[in-house]
Design an enzyme around this catalytic site. Sequence first.
Site, PDB file in Angstrom:
ATOM      1  CD  GLU A  43      -2.634   1.431   2.504  1.00 38.66           C
ATOM      2  OE1 GLU A  43      -2.302   0.815   3.526  1.00 38.66           O
ATOM      3  OE2 GLU A  43      -3.593   2.225   2.465  1.00 38.66           O
ATOM      4  NE  ARG A 268       4.697  -8.143   9.867  1.00 36.42           N
ATOM      5  CZ  ARG A 268       3.744  -7.257   9.558  1.00 36.42           C
ATOM      6  NH1 ARG A 268       2.535  -7.397  10.064  1.00 36.42           N
ATOM      7  NH2 ARG A 268       3.992  -6.248   8.773  1.00 36.42           N
ATOM      8  CE  LYS A 278       3.570   0.109   4.994  1.00 35.59           C
ATOM      9  NZ  LYS A 278       2.550   0.271   3.947  1.00 35.59           N
TER      10      LYS A 278
END
Length: 560
Positions: A43, A268, A278
């Site tokens: 994104e 992850r 983020k």
Amino acid sequence: MSIKSETTDGTKERPLNFIEQKIEADIASGKHGGRVHTRFPPEPNGHLHIGHAKAICVSFGLAHKYGGVTNLRFDDTNPEKESTEYVDAIRRDVSWLGFTWEGGEFYTSDYFDQLYGFACQLIQSGKAYVDDQSSEEMAAQKGAPGRPGKNSPHRSRSPEENLELFKKMKAGEFQEGTRVLRAKIDMAHDNMLMRDPLIYRIKYASHHRTGDDWVIYPMYDFAHGQSDSIEKITHSLCSLEFENHRPLYDWFIEALNIYPTEQTEFARLNLSYTLMSKRKLLKLVEEGVVDGWDDPRMPTISGLRRRGYTPQSIRTFADRIGVAKRNNEIDVSLLEWALRDDLNRIAPRVMGVLNPIKLVVLNYPEGQKEQLVTQNNPEDPSAGSRELPFGRELWMEADDFKVDVNKKWFRLAPGRVVRLKSAYIVEYVNHIEDDSGKVTEVHVNYVKNSKSGQDVSGIKAKGTLHWVSCADAVDAEVRLYDRLFSESAPEAKGDFMDCLNPGSLEIKTGCKLEPSLSAAKIGTVYQFTRLGYFTVDPKYSEPSGLVFNRAVTLKDGWKG
RNA sequence: UCCCCGAUGGUGUAAUGGUAACACACCGGUUUUUGGUGCCGUUAUUCCAGGUUCGAGUCCUGGUCGGGGAACCA
């Protein structure tokens, strides 16, 4: 794809991870006609970090390994958070890592028309409906884990009415937040995501690509799988947090009867002493804790690049950590190891003194000067050699001299003999201290027939020191970095802002570098002999004032 | 309380019913004009309890622990 995914020992075979095993089984059974086509779907709402780098290496690396291609797809369904600035940064970071998206570059927004069509299709087959309730009302009806939800009062609207309402949503006839489109699945489902999830919402926001064309935008769950399907992605790889979304992903594919992409989830990356969110990284930037997304202490790709990390080192790292479903916390020292592993082979060696004190060679004639020859990289003879000026007055490292020492001390001290790297053996004569007892100058005599490469002195010096000629030295600022956080898991307890490491940046001025470094190039990482790997800081360095970043120290085997 | 996923040395990752291995870290030795690199070696591992089997890290049952799961975010 022109990348080398091999590690140092690239010829060694690595056991297959669970995704590779699945892909090989798929190829063997002829699924997808034997094709492998992956995608990386960021994104564009922030910068890529080392965690994304792992995902990139997995998706691109796997496609490459099995002769397939990869798409880069910007998942831009939320116009309020996304921007082209991030698109550009992501594109740059992925290609810097060494990957090319020969499958193509796409945007979920490319599919807004198709997605709208899918929604209409669902409505017509009675599998979606428009709900007029507030988000609070819908949340209340959702039930809870272990407790079923209740059907919306609008759930049984006719396809005709739903289609009519949905068209009005699209036409901008309703206020934001007043109506949504929901899939009609099962309000009592064990998986909360299957309880009639929202698939379209109204947003009067300009989109970075479609501008004001749309006032309704699809939700992630209604866009992601369909985008994979439209692109005929064979293996849709993502992180564990999306496991619960897979049933929904599959439900849409089946309900719409579109290309059956299959999603596989893996764990992850978590790195010790590092943040991977983020949102939290953004906070560090916004509060000025760091000097931007590319601060050399940031785990962002741009930060690592500015710090001196190489694409190869990051790929090697990704290869070493493996791929599995287990939650993990990788020690940052493995990342540092991967960097040293790469840089040891390719970095030109140079000499620089970070904490300079004078070293005077008493028996070397005043005004005399000579050019010595030294190897650029002992690990790589093809790197050649260069000249190094030597004279009577030199800079040496303050840490390399000590008055009271024990047997394990190899460096200079009263009564000791050391070799100056690529130059001569020198013998201690005396030293000068200031009022506080700090050593400011060390005096030595050099052994004339001990010149590097022509040493017939027969003297064995245990230690070798780096040095720089005073008359020729280049001044520089050097920035030393340490981990940003003092806690191994800064997100684990309390506020991550409370465990910032106050010593994460140390700025050294008045450092003395060998003259060849006045021509140092941005992007080249040098090994400062005995100290570590350093690179020119692209943000602060100028021809008139060099600034270097330390990427990583050399491993220090000295246990004084 | 319900659903999903996971659990193998300090950290990761293999072993796909048949000798628990590889990397990093650690420790020790050796080489070295970088206390770097290289080379050699040491230490250390299957969450628990039952069951199936000639044989279980692997299969079954139950448990424990960890992660994820409710957004008009992705």
